[in-house]
Design an enzyme around this catalytic site. Structure first.
Site, PDB file in Angstrom:
ATOM      1  N   LYS A   1      13.894 -60.735   1.952  1.00 60.11           N
ATOM      2  CA  LYS A   1      13.925 -60.886   3.220  1.00 60.11           C
ATOM      3  C   LYS A   1      15.161 -61.177   3.851  1.00 60.11           C
ATOM      4  O   LYS A   1      15.098 -62.100   5.040  1.00 60.11           O
ATOM      5  CB  LYS A   1      12.815 -62.172   3.639  1.00 60.11           C
ATOM      6  CG  LYS A   1      11.504 -61.828   3.249  1.00 60.11           C
ATOM      7  CD  LYS A   1      10.686 -60.699   4.090  1.00 60.11           C
ATOM      8  CE  LYS A   1       9.012 -60.670   3.833  1.00 60.11           C
ATOM      9  NZ  LYS A   1       8.690 -59.714   4.792  1.00 60.11           N
ATOM     10  N   ARG A   2      16.282 -60.893   3.102  1.00 58.34           N
ATOM     11  CA  ARG A   2      17.608 -61.152   3.585  1.00 58.34           C
ATOM     12  C   ARG A   2      17.848 -62.592   3.886  1.00 58.34           C
ATOM     13  O   ARG A   2      18.659 -63.067   4.643  1.00 58.34           O
ATOM     14  CB  ARG A   2      17.904 -60.286   4.776  1.00 58.34           C
ATOM     15  CG  ARG A   2      17.897 -58.930   4.653  1.00 58.34           C
ATOM     16  CD  ARG A   2      18.690 -57.968   5.563  1.00 58.34           C
ATOM     17  NE  ARG A   2      18.161 -58.418   6.940  1.00 58.34           N
ATOM     18  CZ  ARG A   2      19.039 -57.760   7.905  1.00 58.34           C
ATOM     19  NH1 ARG A   2      20.107 -57.214   7.783  1.00 58.34           N
ATOM     20  NH2 ARG A   2      18.699 -58.191   9.212  1.00 58.34           N
TER      21      ARG A   2
ATOM     22  N   GLY B   1      19.818 -67.684  12.937  1.00 54.77           N
ATOM     23  CA  GLY B   1      19.690 -68.913  12.225  1.00 54.77           C
ATOM     24  C   GLY B   1      20.548 -69.205  11.024  1.00 54.77           C
ATOM     25  O   GLY B   1      20.754 -70.266  10.543  1.00 54.77           O
TER      26      GLY B   1
ATOM     27  N   GLU C   1      23.777 -70.362  12.258  1.00 59.15           N
ATOM     28  CA  GLU C   1      23.578 -72.052  12.746  1.00 59.15           C
ATOM     29  C   GLU C   1      23.602 -72.640  11.446  1.00 59.15           C
ATOM     30  O   GLU C   1      24.408 -73.782  11.660  1.00 59.15           O
ATOM     31  CB  GLU C   1      21.940 -72.017  13.465  1.00 59.15           C
ATOM     32  CG  GLU C   1      21.979 -71.294  14.873  1.00 59.15           C
ATOM     33  CD  GLU C   1      20.661 -71.262  15.510  1.00 59.15           C
ATOM     34  OE1 GLU C   1      20.490 -72.130  16.554  1.00 59.15           O
ATOM     35  OE2 GLU C   1      19.707 -71.078  14.773  1.00 59.15           O
TER      36      GLU C   1
ATOM     37  N   ALA D   1      19.855 -63.995   7.140  1.00 58.30           N
ATOM     38  CA  ALA D   1      19.401 -63.027   8.497  1.00 58.30           C
ATOM     39  C   ALA D   1      18.711 -63.914   9.502  1.00 58.30           C
ATOM     40  O   ALA D   1      18.297 -63.351  10.543  1.00 58.30           O
ATOM     41  CB  ALA D   1      18.817 -61.877   8.183  1.00 58.30           C
TER      42      ALA D   1
ATOM     43  N   ARG E   1      15.745 -60.125  21.152  1.00 60.56           N
ATOM     44  CA  ARG E   1      14.577 -60.314  20.697  1.00 60.56           C
ATOM     45  C   ARG E   1      13.699 -61.127  21.717  1.00 60.56           C
ATOM     46  O   ARG E   1      12.671 -61.410  21.496  1.00 60.56           O
ATOM     47  CB  ARG E   1      14.462 -61.094  19.043  1.00 60.56           C
ATOM     48  CG  ARG E   1      15.580 -60.504  18.287  1.00 60.56           C
ATOM     49  CD  ARG E   1      15.150 -59.522  17.763  1.00 60.56           C
ATOM     50  NE  ARG E   1      15.889 -59.013  16.609  1.00 60.56           N
ATOM     51  CZ  ARG E   1      16.655 -58.171  16.795  1.00 60.56           C
ATOM     52  NH1 ARG E   1      16.913 -57.529  17.848  1.00 60.56           N
ATOM     53  NH2 ARG E   1      17.537 -57.642  15.433  1.00 60.56           N
TER      54      ARG E   1
ATOM     55  N   GLU F   1      19.449 -63.020  19.669  1.00 63.26           N
ATOM     56  CA  GLU F   1      18.212 -63.768  20.161  1.00 63.26           C
ATOM     57  C   GLU F   1      17.900 -63.206  21.491  1.00 63.26           C
ATOM     58  O   GLU F   1      16.786 -63.003  21.817  1.00 63.26           O
ATOM     59  CB  GLU F   1      18.764 -65.111  20.301  1.00 63.26           C
ATOM     60  CG  GLU F   1      18.422 -65.956  18.968  1.00 63.26           C
ATOM     61  CD  GLU F   1      19.594 -65.871  18.158  1.00 63.26           C
ATOM     62  OE1 GLU F   1      19.441 -66.511  16.794  1.00 63.26           O
ATOM     63  OE2 GLU F   1      20.719 -65.253  18.454  1.00 63.26           O
TER      64      GLU F   1
END
Length: 264
Positions: free
Chosen positions: A28-29, A112, A115, A65, A138, A135
């Site tokens: 899921k990277r 994230g 972050e 990711a 998205r 973001e």
């Protein structure tokens, strides 16, 4: 002695005084879910209890990711707030913990993931690394502390550019934007991060604590308040028994001298 432990999401290895925390969801990277962030919290707590510095890296082709969007889109607004605040709490344990954290970056450092990297104290990126904050595209907003930590690294204007336009920064652009302090060749980030962590682990523990906890807080203060706190930190650290021994070793020429670049 090296001790290795694994969870479903995070690997943990102790190399001498340096803990290696590996993000371990490569299929899921390394996208971070609620369970994943709790696994990070547990390994950070372990590192704090037995290491003097730590390296955070990603297994697979990417560092991280970002947020697990499939899980996030199922949350109610209040669940989203609670999840965001939990990220804040856990990433603060890295930024304001008791030991230095160095992140070893490669591939995607997105949302994230950026972050998380921004909560570490030093960032090493190999030449496959790229940075993004998608973001805006998205339909969401950063929720893992990016509006504070990433903005302080890059400046608000650069972060706003990344979020509004979907701009992806190359590793060179990321270094110029202060998202990475070191750039190394492909596959070398973790080794370089370990080298830096090992150097940091050799410092006086009280000095490391002061550096990673006082410096960010001083930046939040007015100038004179910051200088006042600096005076107390300087006096407090200098009067520790370890500081006394280290200063005596330097004066007696028993301590290693600074290595000047380009000189043997």
């Amino acid at each position: 002695m090296t001790a290795i432990a694994n969870t479903s999401y995070v690997t943990y290895e102790l190399r001498g005084d340096v803990a290696h925390i590996g993000l371990n969801r490569p299929e899921k990277r390394n996208a971070i879910s609620d369970a994943f962030v709790e696994a990070i919290a547990a390994t950070v707590a372990r590192a704090e209890s037995e290491a003097k510095a730590a390296v955070i890296f990603g297994h697979g082709n990417h560092f991280c990711a970002g947020l697990d969007l499939a899980e996030h889109m199922k949350k109610t607004p209040i669940e989203g707030v609670r999840g965001s605040r939990r990220w804040h709490e856990i990433f603060a344990k890295i930024e304001h913990g008791t030991i230095p954290y160095i992140s070893a970056l490669h591939g995607a450092v997105i949302g994230g993931g950026l972050e998380l990297a921004a909560s570490t104290h030093i960032r090493v990126a190999d030449r496959t690394t790229f940075f993004a904050l998608p973001e805006g595209q998205r339909g969401i907003f950063v929720g893992g502390g990016g509006s504070v930590r990433v903005a302080r690294l890059t400046g608000t204007a650069r972060m706003m550019d990344m979020m509004l336009t979907g701009r992806v920064l190359s590793v060179e652009e990321g270094e110029r934007s202060n998202l990475a302090q070191y750039v190394v060749e492909k596959g070398e980030a973790r080794d370089k991060a370990h080298e830096l962590a090992k150097a940091a682990a050799s410092n006086a523990e009280i000095s490391n604590y002061a550096i990673i906890n006082a410096l960010p807080r001083i930046q939040d203060m007015a100038k004179e308040d910051g200088l006042f706190v600096e005076s107390f930190m300087a006096s407090f650290t200098a009067t520790s028994p370890e500081a006394e021994e280290r200063l005596r070793a330097f004066l007696e020429k028993r301590a290693e001298r600074l290595k000047i670049p380009g000189q043997n």
